[in-house]
Motif scaffolding. Structure first.
Motif, PDB file in Angstrom:
ATOM      1  N   GLU A   1       0.839  -1.210   0.000  1.00 35.36           N
ATOM      2  CA  GLU A   1       0.000   0.000   0.000  1.00 35.36           C
ATOM      3  C   GLU A   1       0.869   1.253   0.000  1.00 35.36           C
ATOM      4  O   GLU A   1       0.608   2.201  -0.740  1.00 35.36           O
ATOM      5  CB  GLU A   1      -0.917   0.005   1.232  1.00 35.36           C
TER       6      GLU A   1
ATOM      7  N   LYS B   1       0.785   3.240  -3.748  1.00 29.09           N
ATOM      8  CA  LYS B   1      -0.056   4.441  -3.808  1.00 29.09           C
ATOM      9  C   LYS B   1       0.689   5.611  -4.450  1.00 29.09           C
ATOM     10  O   LYS B   1       0.081   6.582  -4.876  1.00 29.09           O
ATOM     11  CB  LYS B   1      -0.580   4.803  -2.425  1.00 29.09           C
TER      12      LYS B   1
ATOM     13  N   ARG C   1      -4.807  -0.768  -7.334  1.00 25.93           N
ATOM     14  CA  ARG C   1      -5.774  -1.223  -6.318  1.00 25.93           C
ATOM     15  C   ARG C   1      -6.000  -2.729  -6.368  1.00 25.93           C
ATOM     16  O   ARG C   1      -6.055  -3.387  -5.330  1.00 25.93           O
ATOM     17  CB  ARG C   1      -7.098  -0.479  -6.472  1.00 25.93           C
TER      18      ARG C   1
END
Length: 108
Positions: A80, A84, A91
């Protein structure tokens, strides 16, 4: 379906998703980069390189040899954090890595 089969299916999905979003590399890193002793080889590899060249092959080898799989997988927080920051839509890849974490913990 056994844990080995479930994890194997997830590894195929992770590889496919990395290829789909352009994070799969054709050229392996230098052997010394792969020999890092840091968690996730953070000093020598990008996280997606670690997944491609170390995590997936290591788990595939364990499955082929019917070895016990790791019991405490905590990959998704790193995924994550790193993914990101990327332009690609990561995702689904993060979700797959989360499933892998759960699969490796569920049988213990």
């Amino acid at each position: 379906m056994s844990q080995h089969q479930q994890v194997s299916a997830l590894l195929i999905e992770i590889r496919s998703e990395m290829q789909n979003i352009g994070l799969w590399q054709q050229q392996p890193p230098a052997p010394e980069a792969l020999a890092s002793t840091q968690p996730f080889c953070v000093d020598t590899l990008d996280f997606n390189e670690w997944v491609q060249w170390l995590l997936l092959p290591r788990l595939e080898m364990m499955i082929q040899q019917q070895l016990p799989l790791p019991q405490n997988s905590e990959i998704v927080p790193m995924a994550e954090e790193v993914f990101k920051q990327m332009r690609e839509d990561t995702r689904h890849l993060i979700a797959l890595i989360g499933q892998l974490d759960m699969q490796l913990r569920v049988h213990h």
